[in-house]
Scaffold this motif. Structure first.
Motif, PDB file in Angstrom:
ATOM      1  N   TYR A  61       0.840  -1.198   0.000  1.00 42.84           N
ATOM      2  CA  TYR A  61       0.000   0.000   0.000  1.00 42.84           C
ATOM      3  C   TYR A  61       0.875   1.248   0.000  1.00 42.84           C
ATOM      4  CZ  TYR A  61      -3.181   3.581   1.775  1.00 42.84           C
ATOM      5  OH  TYR A  61      -3.898   4.721   1.945  1.00 42.84           O
ATOM      6  N   ASP A  62       0.544   2.179  -0.864  1.00 44.01           N
ATOM      7  CA  ASP A  62       1.310   3.418  -1.029  1.00 44.01           C
ATOM      8  C   ASP A  62       0.296   4.509  -1.336  1.00 44.01           C
ATOM      9  OD1 ASP A  62       2.575   5.595  -2.216  1.00 44.01           O
ATOM     10  OD2 ASP A  62       4.023   4.395  -3.321  1.00 44.01           O
ATOM     11  N   ALA A  63       0.058   5.376  -0.350  1.00 43.31           N
ATOM     12  CA  ALA A  63      -1.009   6.375  -0.484  1.00 43.31           C
ATOM     13  C   ALA A  63      -0.755   7.318  -1.654  1.00 43.31           C
ATOM     14  CB  ALA A  63      -1.159   7.167   0.812  1.00 43.31           C
ATOM     15  N   THR A  64       0.510   7.655  -1.915  1.00 44.98           N
ATOM     16  CA  THR A  64       0.817   8.576  -3.020  1.00 44.98           C
ATOM     17  C   THR A  64       0.454   7.946  -4.362  1.00 44.98           C
ATOM     18  OG1 THR A  64       2.625   9.471  -1.707  1.00 44.98           O
ATOM     19  CG2 THR A  64       2.638   9.986  -4.063  1.00 44.98           C
ATOM     20  N   ALA A  65       0.877   6.688  -4.532  1.00 44.02           N
ATOM     21  CA  ALA A  65       0.557   5.992  -5.778  1.00 44.02           C
ATOM     22  C   ALA A  65      -0.947   5.743  -5.879  1.00 44.02           C
ATOM     23  CB  ALA A  65       1.315   4.667  -5.854  1.00 44.02           C
ATOM     24  N   ALA A  66      -1.573   5.379  -4.773  1.00 45.41           N
ATOM     25  CA  ALA A  66      -3.021   5.128  -4.786  1.00 45.41           C
ATOM     26  C   ALA A  66      -3.764   6.396  -5.207  1.00 45.41           C
ATOM     27  CB  ALA A  66      -3.494   4.666  -3.415  1.00 45.41           C
ATOM     28  N   ILE A 119     -14.897  10.009  -6.992  1.00 39.11           N
ATOM     29  CA  ILE A 119     -14.490  11.187  -6.202  1.00 39.11           C
ATOM     30  C   ILE A 119     -14.193  10.754  -4.761  1.00 39.11           C
ATOM     31  CG2 ILE A 119     -15.320  13.382  -5.237  1.00 39.11           C
ATOM     32  CD1 ILE A 119     -16.847  13.726  -7.959  1.00 39.11           C
ATOM     33  N   LYS A 120     -15.038   9.849  -4.247  1.00 42.18           N
ATOM     34  CA  LYS A 120     -14.810   9.319  -2.891  1.00 42.18           C
ATOM     35  C   LYS A 120     -13.550   8.436  -2.865  1.00 42.18           C
ATOM     36  CE  LYS A 120     -19.782   9.181  -1.997  1.00 42.18           C
ATOM     37  NZ  LYS A 120     -20.916   8.238  -1.959  1.00 42.18           N
ATOM     38  N   LEU A 121     -13.277   7.784  -3.989  1.00 42.31           N
ATOM     39  CA  LEU A 121     -12.077   6.944  -4.083  1.00 42.31           C
ATOM     40  C   LEU A 121     -10.807   7.798  -3.950  1.00 42.31           C
ATOM     41  CD1 LEU A 121     -11.083   3.971  -4.768  1.00 42.31           C
ATOM     42  CD2 LEU A 121     -10.932   4.759  -7.146  1.00 42.31           C
ATOM     43  N   VAL A 122     -10.816   8.954  -4.588  1.00 44.71           N
ATOM     44  CA  VAL A 122      -9.661   9.866  -4.482  1.00 44.71           C
ATOM     45  C   VAL A 122      -9.474  10.286  -3.021  1.00 44.71           C
ATOM     46  CG1 VAL A 122      -8.728  12.114  -5.144  1.00 44.71           C
ATOM     47  CG2 VAL A 122      -9.868  10.696  -6.858  1.00 44.71           C
ATOM     48  N   ALA A 123     -10.573  10.660  -2.379  1.00 44.76           N
ATOM     49  CA  ALA A 123     -10.495  11.088  -0.976  1.00 44.76           C
ATOM     50  C   ALA A 123      -9.975   9.946  -0.102  1.00 44.76           C
ATOM     51  CB  ALA A 123     -11.874  11.547  -0.497  1.00 44.76           C
ATOM     52  N   ALA A 124     -10.453   8.737  -0.352  1.00 41.80           N
ATOM     53  CA  ALA A 124     -10.024   7.579   0.443  1.00 41.80           C
ATOM     54  C   ALA A 124      -8.547   7.275   0.197  1.00 41.80           C
ATOM     55  CB  ALA A 124     -10.881   6.362   0.094  1.00 41.80           C
ATOM     56  N   ALA A 125      -8.121   7.423  -1.060  1.00 41.22           N
ATOM     57  CA  ALA A 125      -6.712   7.161  -1.380  1.00 41.22           C
ATOM     58  C   ALA A 125      -5.806   8.147  -0.648  1.00 41.22           C
ATOM     59  CB  ALA A 125      -6.502   7.245  -2.892  1.00 41.22           C
ATOM     60  N   LYS A 126      -6.280   9.377  -0.524  1.00 39.07           N
ATOM     61  CA  LYS A 126      -5.505  10.420   0.151  1.00 39.07           C
ATOM     62  C   LYS A 126      -5.478  10.231   1.671  1.00 39.07           C
ATOM     63  CE  LYS A 126      -6.036  14.281  -3.087  1.00 39.07           C
ATOM     64  NZ  LYS A 126      -6.911  15.410  -3.457  1.00 39.07           N
ATOM     65  N   SER A 127      -6.421   9.473   2.198  1.00 41.72           N
ATOM     66  CA  SER A 127      -6.596   9.362   3.657  1.00 41.72           C
ATOM     67  C   SER A 127      -5.442   8.643   4.349  1.00 41.72           C
ATOM     68  CB  SER A 127      -7.886   8.607   3.963  1.00 41.72           C
ATOM     69  OG  SER A 127      -7.717   7.207   3.689  1.00 41.72           O
ATOM     70  N   GLN A 132     -10.175   2.478   4.633  1.00 38.28           N
ATOM     71  CA  GLN A 132     -11.027   3.419   3.884  1.00 38.28           C
ATOM     72  C   GLN A 132     -10.895   3.193   2.383  1.00 38.28           C
ATOM     73  OE1 GLN A 132     -11.063   7.656   4.782  1.00 38.28           O
ATOM     74  NE2 GLN A 132     -10.738   7.248   6.957  1.00 38.28           N
ATOM     75  N   LEU A 133      -9.650   2.937   1.955  1.00 32.96           N
ATOM     76  CA  LEU A 133      -9.429   2.703   0.527  1.00 32.96           C
ATOM     77  C   LEU A 133     -10.131   1.424   0.073  1.00 32.96           C
ATOM     78  CD1 LEU A 133      -8.041   3.686  -2.056  1.00 32.96           C
ATOM     79  CD2 LEU A 133      -6.047   2.322  -1.432  1.00 32.96           C
TER      80      LEU A 133
END
Lengths: 154, 154
Positions: A61-66, A119-127, A132-133
């Motif tokens: 898991y890598d939040a930046t790449a996600a 849009i929620k996926l982007v927010a979850a990826a950033k979390s 959440q992702l």
């Protein structure tokens, strides 16, 4: 905003509405629309799959790449529906059913659902929270599947 | 930034670097990479063509539409190059020449040039000045052509 800039904005809005073209007019030939929508789905699926690999633990898991992948997914989710122009239904596996065009409002609702989930996926990826992702990935995948079940020939 | 958040940021950065994968590893099969890069180019070309129609006067100039199209072009310009994985050169018309992989740095420079021009294209589209858009469109098209001339089989 001064009156003259307001007037300019109103005129620009009016011209924009007048020059808005129906989706079909954006493509020279129906085949171009088909190629375009397939391409947008291919790019979307590639990047969604990379998030899937993280969600399923196949890659770390890598939040930046996600986030980068989720942003491409969200951008792509806006595009392919303009490519569903009249006369491009099929019967072979994977092709769109004719019912898209007899119940276009319902089809467009499904498209909107996907766009909202991405849009929620982007927010979850950033979390930076894998749970959440996972949840947002599942909801997005479900919105893909809903349209595939209804409108894609099996 | 506290020392603990600094430490967390450093660790996150380190993990990110460790988990960065070479481009080829992002695709299961070379064919997937080929399909992906073609798809990204198809989406890019479609939206670039819509700006071209305005620049050439075939459809009315509309700064809002031009900007939306330019943003897709700029987003897409970032994607296809990861799909140029080793072993996917060809000889047929339109396929990539093997020289891409023997002079990869020069190829990547060409990609960067396109990406830079598409950022200027977005700015020009937003300017509401058709002459600026024409100039930026021409520069972007020239950066496409440079790579095609060098690296695409005629």
């Amino acid at each position: 905003m001064t009156l003259s800039t307001l007037a300019a904005a109103l005129i620009a809005g009016l011209l924009s509405a007048l020059t808005a073209l129906p989706a079909a007019a954006q493509f020279q030939k129906p085949e171009d629309a088909v190629k375009y929508r397939k391409a947008a789905f291919t790019v979307m699926a590639t990047h969604f799959g990379r998030i899937g690999a993280m969600v399923q633990g196949r890659v770390p898991y890598d939040a930046t790449a996600a986030t980068a992948n989720a942003e491409v997914v969200a951008d792509m989710a806006l595009l392919p529906y303009a490519g569903f122009v009249e006369g491009t239904a099929g019967t072979e596996k994977g092709s769109p059913k004719a019912s898209i065009w007899t119940e276009r409002a319902k089809f467009d609702e499904g498209a909107k659902k996907l766009q909202d989930e991405t849009i929620k996926l982007v927010a979850a990826a950033k979390s930076n929270n894998l749970d959440q992702l996972k949840a947002a990935f599942g909801n997005t995948a479900a919105s893909c599947k809903a349209c595939h079940d209804n409108y894609r020939n099996p």
